[in-house]
Scaffold this active site. Structure first.
Site, mmCIF file in Angstrom:
data_model
loop_
_atom_site.group_PDB
_atom_site.id
_atom_site.type_symbol
_atom_site.label_atom_id
_atom_site.label_comp_id
_atom_site.label_asym_id
_atom_site.label_seq_id
_atom_site.Cartn_x
_atom_site.Cartn_y
_atom_site.Cartn_z
ATOM 1 C CB THR A 267 -5.167 -36.641 -11.843
ATOM 2 O OG1 THR A 267 -6.090 -36.183 -10.869
ATOM 3 C CG2 THR A 267 -5.794 -37.783 -12.617
ATOM 4 C CD GLU B 180 -11.010 -34.465 -15.821
ATOM 5 O OE1 GLU B 180 -11.150 -33.235 -15.903
ATOM 6 O OE2 GLU B 180 -11.054 -35.068 -14.750
HETATM 7 N N1 HSE Z 1 -10.614 -42.191 -12.667
HETATM 8 C C1 HSE Z 1 -9.628 -41.169 -12.478
HETATM 9 C C2 HSE Z 1 -8.444 -41.758 -11.748
HETATM 10 C C3 HSE Z 1 -10.232 -40.055 -11.673
HETATM 11 O O1 HSE Z 1 -8.660 -42.505 -10.798
HETATM 12 O O2 HSE Z 1 -7.299 -41.484 -12.135
HETATM 13 C C4 HSE Z 1 -9.291 -38.922 -11.388
HETATM 14 O O3 HSE Z 1 -9.917 -38.032 -10.471
#
Ligand code: HSE
Length: 326
Positions: free
Chosen positions: A200, A147
């Site tokens: 993201t 990730e």
């Molecule tokens: N918790 C992360 C965010 C998940 O909200 O950026 C990304 O899929």
């Protein structure tokens, strides 16, 4: 990544020639639990086929379903980079050769944990090929590292449910402390992906680094209420707890028709509605499949009227996580 040094016994005569693995998509944050809550769904998900070959090293044979967006270079691709990392940890990087075929069944940058599903499938596949020397808990740090490679931040709220299945809580990051939560059996997710790209990395940069104490109090009350609701299968408590006052107001700006989609989902009977991961996918959390089907159909109809293409997925919470397909 800090890993405990441990000797693993690999029996070379038992290493398999090939394996095919599916790993599920995930809905991170579960509306109110930014970076700490997430659940897996039965579909979509990604597939990795892995082949043992004579020449040592890790190579990507092919990637399908990515519109040519993912790197084939084994050092740059998240799946192969993580497989290499695991082989190096086991001292096998110069001993073993594997080739990977990755098939993506979900869009990239959709908020459905696309990179996590691929990484988990790859790591589960290499572990299975080797005779399962590592437990799922031992695979987890490698998944988190994936990730970090994919989006620059090692959050675990996608990879943990993709690997463990069900609903997971990241109680803490240092050290990583992953807790399995109970899954009420009528809980469904109706997911709609409006086809716009929200990486993201970008969606994280938007978020404010400071929050008001009164908002924090609301949010942690909601998280605690949601956890209690899951333990009690109390759908009314789940519904009133799944509200996000910290992240949604900022990220909703990136998602076309967000508040109209929310109105439609709640009118259709959803328990809650919000952003899946970092978006742009949105999720209606429902009691039963019918409401999820109705909410997603009505949202898609609305998006079509706005000239926005979309995809939908309706699923129960996935139990078990990755599967060996053959
Ligand atoms: N918790 C992360 C965010 C998940 O909200 O950026 C990304 O899929």
């Amino acid at each position: 990544m800090e890993l405990e040094k441990k000797q693993y016994q690999i029996d070379f005569s038992k290493i398999r020639d090939r394996v095919r693995v599916f790993a599920p998509a995930t809905v991170a944050n579960m509306i109110c639990g930014f970076d700490i809550l997430g659940f897996a769904v039965d579909e979509p998900g990604d597939e990795v086929a892995m082949y043992r070959v004579a020449e040592p090293g890790v190579r990507i044979r092919s990637i399908a379903g990515d519109d040519g967006r993912l790197p084939l270079d084994a050092d740059k691709n998240t799946v192969s980079a993580c497989v290499k990392m695991l082989l190096a940890h086991l001292g096998l990087e110069n001993e073993l050769g594997v080739e990977i075929e990755l098939t993506k069944h979900m869009p990239i940058g959709s908020g459905l944990g696309s990179s996590s599903a691929s990484t988990v499938a790859g790591l589960f596949a290499i572990n299975n090929l080797l005779g399962d020397p590592l437990s799922k808990a031992e695979l987890m740090p490698f998944c988190v590292e994936g990730e970090r490679i994919a989006c620059g931040h090692g959050h675990a709220d996608n990879v943990a449910p993709a690997l463990m299945g069900g609903i997971t809580l990241i109680r803490g990051y240092s050290p990583l402390d992953v807790i399995d939560l109970p899954v009420p059996n009528e809980l469904y997710a109706g997911i709609v992906f409006p086809q716009v790209d929200v990486p993201t990395r970008d969606a994280r940069q938007l978020i404010k680094q400071k929050v008001l104490l009164k908002d924090a109090v609301t949010q942690w009350g909601n998280i605690a209420g949601l956890i209690a609701g899951l333990y009690e299968s109390d759908y009314k408590l789940i519904s009133r707890s799944m509200q996000d006052v910290l992240i949604e107001p900022t990220r909703a700006i990136l998602i076309p028709e967000f508040y109209e989609m929310k109105r439609i989902a709640l009118s259709a009977g959803a328990l809650s509605f919000g952003i899946s991961g970092s978006g742009p996918s949105v999720v209606a959390i429902t009691r039963g499949r019918d409401v999820a089907e109705r909410a997603t159909a009505e949202i898609q109809q609305h998006l079509t009227g706005c000239d926005i293409d979309s995809l939908k997925y309706v699923s129960a919470v996935n139990i078990g996580g990755p599967k060996v397909l053959g």
